[in-house]
Design an enzyme around this catalytic site. Structure first.
Site, PDB file in Angstrom:
ATOM      1  N   ASP A 419     -19.170  68.856  26.157  1.00 15.76           N
ATOM      2  CA  ASP A 419     -18.333  67.791  26.697  1.00 15.76           C
ATOM      3  C   ASP A 419     -16.858  68.212  26.671  1.00 15.76           C
ATOM      4  O   ASP A 419     -16.493  69.187  26.010  1.00 15.76           O
ATOM      5  CB  ASP A 419     -18.564  66.549  25.818  1.00 15.76           C
ATOM      6  CG  ASP A 419     -18.181  65.264  26.529  1.00 15.76           C
ATOM      7  OD1 ASP A 419     -17.630  65.336  27.639  1.00 15.76           O
ATOM      8  OD2 ASP A 419     -18.433  64.192  25.956  1.00 15.76           O
ATOM      9  N   GLU A 422     -13.184  70.491  30.555  1.00 16.67           N
ATOM     10  CA  GLU A 422     -12.463  70.765  31.829  1.00 16.67           C
ATOM     11  C   GLU A 422     -11.335  71.785  31.641  1.00 16.67           C
ATOM     12  O   GLU A 422     -11.038  72.456  32.629  1.00 16.67           O
ATOM     13  CB  GLU A 422     -11.901  69.453  32.388  1.00 16.67           C
ATOM     14  CG  GLU A 422     -12.970  68.462  32.804  1.00 16.67           C
ATOM     15  CD  GLU A 422     -13.781  67.875  31.633  1.00 16.67           C
ATOM     16  OE1 GLU A 422     -13.192  67.728  30.546  1.00 16.67           O
ATOM     17  OE2 GLU A 422     -14.971  67.600  31.809  1.00 16.67           O
ATOM     18  N   ASP A 497     -18.184  59.795  33.013  1.00 21.29           N
ATOM     19  CA  ASP A 497     -17.874  58.415  32.610  1.00 21.29           C
ATOM     20  C   ASP A 497     -17.808  57.441  33.787  1.00 21.29           C
ATOM     21  O   ASP A 497     -16.791  56.764  34.011  1.00 21.29           O
ATOM     22  CB  ASP A 497     -16.553  58.409  31.843  1.00 21.29           C
ATOM     23  CG  ASP A 497     -16.601  59.305  30.617  1.00 21.29           C
ATOM     24  OD1 ASP A 497     -17.716  59.754  30.247  1.00 21.29           O
ATOM     25  OD2 ASP A 497     -15.541  59.570  30.032  1.00 21.29           O
TER      26      ASP A 497
HETATM   27  C1  GLC Z   1     -16.374  61.588  26.918  1.00 24.10           C
HETATM   28  C2  GLC Z   1     -17.777  61.785  27.474  1.00 24.10           C
HETATM   29  C3  GLC Z   1     -18.677  60.687  26.971  1.00 24.10           C
HETATM   30  C4  GLC Z   1     -18.656  60.649  25.444  1.00 24.10           C
HETATM   31  C5  GLC Z   1     -17.237  60.501  24.953  1.00 24.10           C
HETATM   32  C6  GLC Z   1     -17.156  60.618  23.433  1.00 24.10           C
HETATM   33  O1  GLC Z   1     -15.799  60.451  27.440  1.00 24.10           O
HETATM   34  O2  GLC Z   1     -17.778  61.851  28.863  1.00 24.10           O
HETATM   35  O3  GLC Z   1     -19.981  60.864  27.437  1.00 24.10           O
HETATM   36  O4  GLC Z   1     -19.428  59.585  25.000  1.00 24.10           O
HETATM   37  O5  GLC Z   1     -16.421  61.523  25.509  1.00 24.10           O
HETATM   38  O6  GLC Z   1     -17.634  61.831  23.007  1.00 24.10           O
END
Ligand code: GLC
Length: 791
Positions: A419, A422, A497
């Site tokens: 995660d 980017e 998201d």
């Molecule tokens: C980002 C991710 C999401 C996750 C959050 C906390 O927003 O896209 O899926 O729950 O981070 O880790």
């Protein structure tokens, strides 16, 4: 910042996080001001006068006064064009660099050159425009002379009036991207997005064009920040680097196969990845995880994976586990594994800047983090607060990062959710990523963030894949928010998201189809949307859609209402259970289809036009899709409906629910209910289904048909034996004949199969020459070579 984002930020990162984000924005501006290079030159520079032409291996090089272009046929339907000046791309995204040499014809004349190979000819005009045509002299594509402003190349391609453009990675747009403006600059959109937000997390510069003169796929191998403006023409602009692009012509299957040779075939995942995954940002502890799993058992809901969001870490420090919240992690993992439930853990690239944190100390002493031009480590802000970022361009950093996965594999984590890559760095204003003047290094040489930013997530996944692949007994399973062309070699992805609205549910279909057409074969969405709290109907419809997507996962943001599949009351839970069971029943079909995609490059999820790409009335259908070779899914995407418009492509299709046959091409209104979304099975197909503890092959055939259907078997993980059964089906007015050829040593766990025929009634059956009983239009047979059913 809009109000929503401020509230979201307050709830998720608190006042301290916001203060960090403000400091970060100031820090970024200072760093960028200090190191920015001034570019004052706004003059457009075209290639200029043609000076000379030189044949090179498999192509031609034409030198102009201000630029030069190299045109190379990598195969007779795959052309690579490179305009320079500008640095050549780093070769990370490519897989196969060993193309066979092609025999070419080259004609040189005063108004330009023509190189031909097979059915395709490329003409380079005096001014540098490039026209590609087929053997009938039909123009397939025309690029006007490209131009440079400073370091930035731009190219304009003429589009045909009817031409449709698809792909460009992850887009919250319609399936056909024309008209539209898009950017490729992987971006954390900050907690919530909806249709129209651009760019998103993975803007891969790959697109498919359909027009009346044929189809082609184009890949701009340039990772610099870029813009695409698709109107009467298609303008692409890149903020640096050489202008290099690949064009692949041919039928769609061939295009995607060739593209996979170029950027890599998707890796074959373990079977459990195709089951159901439950996730929520906010599952805090071992106790809570076990309670959730109990809930699944109590409600008789199958589940294959439970995800741990950042909450499992010790103060969000990557590769750590909070010992207070998870005191017996390994035991918990073993217990779950025993119940065939895998643990998937979130991994973020940001490393907490904390002198007591071993990973930080190690990375710092080994010089593995991103730096500024004067050698300072670049700082950013993410969940752990002030953080530093591994420089994944550096091979040593990747090897070091790859090694870190072992400690998590050792405690029983099976999958990795990559995660914030980017990479995201919280900013109160400005771009939420690293300073643009950040430098990355490769073999001692520096590359700018403008070039490496879009590759950052991709390289993090490359490292992870290499680390996780070290276990020779299990296949890696990684999914990622960001990535780039070729990500399929290392990871699946999900669409981040998205907000919890009907509009976003509708958007999901186009976004996932666009990803598929950009080579990202396996993706998914947070069921119910990430940032809000869906009502029962929206959650149910989203769940029904995701039942047929590669990644089948419920996930939601902190501070949203709970949405485990039993939260909305018994009536809804019963329907969700039916769809969960349907997913598990379909696993043999899904697993075989995934295997086929990994072998062929042909997308697992396909737009309807795949069935007949010449029929332009199918080009805009973005609310239905094909799942593998033989199934059409028509999700319900609007609330309160009792009917759904359905388009069926040419051919004969059976309703999955009642075997009713339909002849396409057909437009119709179908009755729907909360319990049912339209699903169709192709005439002439054999659908392998696991049900009632046994294995069934559902044969759909009642008019003349001839088809080939695979069934792939293995143990579901690891690299042991496999078996491929290939069934040839031949149907005529009297007989249905199925022959089977098998390859591979794996022994399927079933000694007999149930063959169930839909659409025709039979009275006699024989298997390998021996007659057998028919009961309810089905027969029970051992593995066979020939099965004959007659009326
Ligand atoms: C980002 C991710 C999401 C996750 C959050 C906390 O927003 O896209 O899926 O729950 O981070 O880790």
């Amino acid at each position: 910042m809009e109000l929503f984002k401020i509230i979201f930020a307050l709830k998720s990162i608190g006042i301290q996080g916001i203060t960090h984000a403000v400091i970060n924005s100031i820090y970024r501006s200072i760093i960028d001001k200090k190191y920015a290079m001034k570019n004052t030159n706004n003059e457009k520079i075209y290639p200029g006068k043609r000076k000379n032409v030189n044949p090179i291996s498999c192509g031609l090089k034409v030198v102009f006064s201000n630029a030069e272009v190299e045109i190379i046929f990598l195969s007779n339907d795959l052309i690579r064009i490179t305009w320079q000046p500008g640095s050549l791309p780093l070769p990370f995204t490519l897989d196969d660099n060993h193309w066979q040499s092609q025999s070419l014809q080259i004609e040189v004349s005063t108004d330009g050159e023509i190189i031909s190979c097979g059915d395709i000819a490329v003409k380079i005009d005096q001014d540098g425009s490039i026209t590609i045509h087929d053997i009938q002299k039909t123009t397939l594509r025309k690029d006007l002379p490209p131009f440079r402003i400073g370091e930035c190349w731009s190219i304009i391609t003429q589009l045909k009036p009817e031409e449709h453009i698809y792909g460009l990675g992850e887009r919250a747009s319609t399936l056909n991207l024309r008209p539209g403006e898009y950017q490729s600059w992987n971006t954390d959109i900050g907690g919530s997005y909806s249709s129209g937000t651009d760019p998103l997390y993975m803007g891969t510069p790959i697109y498919l064009s359909l027009s009346s003169s044929g189809y082609h796929l184009l890949y701009f191998e340039n990772s610099f920040k870029s813009r695409f403006s698709i109107h009467d023409d298609f303008t692409a602009s890149f903020e640096g680097g050489a202008l290099r692009y690949y064009i692949i012509f041919g039928p769609l299957e061939k295009i995607f196969n060739n593209f996979s040779h170029l950027t890599g075939f998707a890796y074959f995942p373990p079977k459990w990845a195709l089951g159901y995954h439950q996730s929520r940002w906010g599952y805090q502890s071992e106790k809570e995880i076990l309670e959730i799993v109990e809930g699944f058992k109590k409600h008789h809901l199958p589940i294959s994976a439970i995800h741990l969001d950042i909450d499992y870490m010790d103060r969000y420090k990557v590769f750590t586990i909070d010992p207070d919240k998870f005191p017996h992690f390994k035991n918990m993992a073993e217990q779950l594994d025993h119940e065939s439930i895998k643990i998937v853990a979130s991994i973020n690239p940001a490393v907490k800047q904390d002198n007591h944190f071993k990973l930080y100390q190690e990375g710092k002493s080994k010089d593995l983090f991103c730096k500024t031009a004067n050698g300072e480590i670049v700082k950013g802000v993410s969940w752990p607060g002030r953080s530093v970022y591994p420089d994944f361009l550096n091979l040593t950093t990747r090897a070091w990062w790859a090694d870190q996965y072992k400690q998590l594999l050792d405690v029983g984590i099976s999958g990795f959710w990559q995660d914030m890559n980017e990479p995201a760095s919280f900013a109160a204003w400005g771009d939420p990523t690293l300073p643009i003047t950040t430098l990355h290094s490769i073999n001692g040489e520096k590359r700018s963030h403008l070039e490496i930013h879009n590759l950052y997530g991709y390289l993090m996944n490359k490292a992870a894949f290499e680390g996780v692949s070290n276990d020779s007994t299990k296949r890696p399973w990684i999914f990622s928010r960001s990535g780039w062309a070729g990500l399929q070699k290392y990871a699946w992805n999900w669409t981040g998201d998205i907000d919890s609205t009907w509009k976003s549910l509708r958007q999901t279909v186009s976004t996932i189809l666009g990803l598929s057409l950009s080579g990202h074969a396996f993706s998914g969405v947070d069921i119910g949307g990430f940032s809000g709290s869906p009502d029962a109907e929206l959650y149910l419809r989203w769940f029904q859609l995701a039942t047929f997507l590669p990644l089948f996962r419920t996930h939601s943001s902190l501070n949203t209402k709970r949405r485990e599949p039993w939260i909305f009351g018994e009536a809804i839970t019963n329907i969700l259970r039916d769809f969960l069971k349907l997913r598990y029943k379909l696993l043999p079909y899904l697993y075989t289809s995934v295997w086929q995609t990994c072998q062929s490059g042909i997308p697992f999820i396909r737009p309807l036009f795949w069935e007949d790409p010449q029929d332009n009335s199918l080009w805009d259908i973005d609310d239905e899709f094909l799942l593998g070779d033989n199934v059409i899914i028509v999700p319900v995407l609007t609330p309160g409906e009792s009917k759904r418009k359905v388009v069926l492509p040419p051919g004969k299709w059976f309703s999955y629910w009642d075997d009713h046959p339909y002849i396409g091409k057909l437009y119709m209104d179908m009755d729907i209910s909360m319990e049912m979304i339209p699903i169709f099975i192709r005439n002439g197909s054999i659908l392998p289904i696991e049900e009632d503890g046994g294995m069934s092959f559902h044969v759909y055939a009642n008019i003349n048909a001839k088809s080939m259907n695979n069934m792939y078997w293995d143990s579901g993980d690891g690299y042991g034996d496999f078996r491929l059964d290939t069934y040839q089906l031949e149907v005529d007015s009297e007989l249905t004949k199925i022959t089977c050829e098998s390859k591979g040593a794996y022994r399927p766990p079933f000694l007999e199969f149930n063959i169930i025929v839909h659409g025709t009634n039979f009275t006699q059956a024989s298997v390998d020459g021996r007659s057998i009983k028919i009961l309810d239009n089905s027969v029970i047979v051992p593995p066979f070579q020939e099965l004959i059913l007659s009326k």
